[in-house]
Design an enzyme around this catalytic site. Structure first.
Site, PDB file in Angstrom:
ATOM      1  N   HIS A  58      21.365  48.562  -0.238  1.00  0.00           N
ATOM      2  CA  HIS A  58      22.375  47.735  -0.906  1.00  0.00           C
ATOM      3  C   HIS A  58      22.062  46.265  -0.637  1.00  0.00           C
ATOM      4  CE1 HIS A  58      25.178  50.761  -2.307  1.00  0.00           C
ATOM      5  NE2 HIS A  58      25.019  51.418  -1.166  1.00  0.00           N
ATOM      6  N   ALA A  59      22.369  45.408  -1.589  1.00  0.00           N
ATOM      7  CA  ALA A  59      22.230  43.972  -1.371  1.00  0.00           C
ATOM      8  C   ALA A  59      23.260  43.546  -0.338  1.00  0.00           C
ATOM      9  CB  ALA A  59      22.427  43.215  -2.679  1.00  0.00           C
TER      10      ALA A  59
END
Length: 191
Positions: A58-59
């Site tokens: 995930h960012a």
């Protein structure tokens, strides 16, 4: 003479003729659903968690990765499928109460399935995650189905605009571009 051979009827070349009472499926939606499920499996099982290909994470704050798109893809699929499924039932003459019971039943099943899968093989109710992914999908499905069944296109547009405006107002000034994650989540302070 048909292409199926001597004396073969013209429809003999079809491997599986369509069933008479089965509804026609939207092939593009089925393909996208399959792609999304394959993506979900990939991002949830990337191999070694200590050596993850960066797009499978995930960012942290800004931007997005492939992983960040899986949940919105599922919501998009449900949003497309709701009018397809419910309009067919309305055309068959199903009553509002029957449709609402069907939506409620499916929502409860999805929610319960999410709880079951979260605790599978290790049910510790003190750590069970109630707002999990399937539970959120169930809630979205329930409310979007209600909006679809109880409003027309104008009511749906007004509902969408009102929800976007409310979300914007709730997040106005509250989103900060800093990562608020510490190693010890118990001592984490609010940013």
């Amino acid at each position: 003479m048909s292409r199926g051979g001597v004396g073969a009827p013209d429809n003999a070349i079809m491997a599986h003729p369509p069933a008479l009472n089965q509804p026609e499926r939207l092939t593009s939606l089925d393909a996208f659903r399959g792609f999304t499920i394959a993506g979900m499996i990939l991002v949830n099982n990337p191999g070694s968690w200590s050596h993850i290909y960066p797009p499978l994470r995930h960012a942290e704050w800004h931007g997005w990765t492939f992983t960040d798109l899986i949940f919105p893809f599922f919501l998009f699929i449900i949003g497309v499928a709701i009018p397809l499924a419910l309009s067919r039932r309305v055309e068959h003459g199903d009553s509002d109460s029957k449709l609402l019971l069907r939506v409620l039943r499916r929502s409860i099943i999805l929610f319960a399935l999410g709880l079951f899968l979260h605790g599978f093989l290790n049910y510790d109710f003190s750590t069970i995650r109630i707002p999990g992914v399937l539970q959120r999908i169930a809630i979205c499905y329930f409310f979007v189905s209600l909006v679809y069944l109880k409003t027309g296109i104008r009511g749906q547009a007004i509902t969408a605009a009102a929800l976007l405006a409310a979300y914007w107002l709730l997040t106005l000034g509250r989103i900060r571009p800093q990562v608020c994650v510490q190693k010890n989540y118990r001592s984490q302070s609010l940013c």
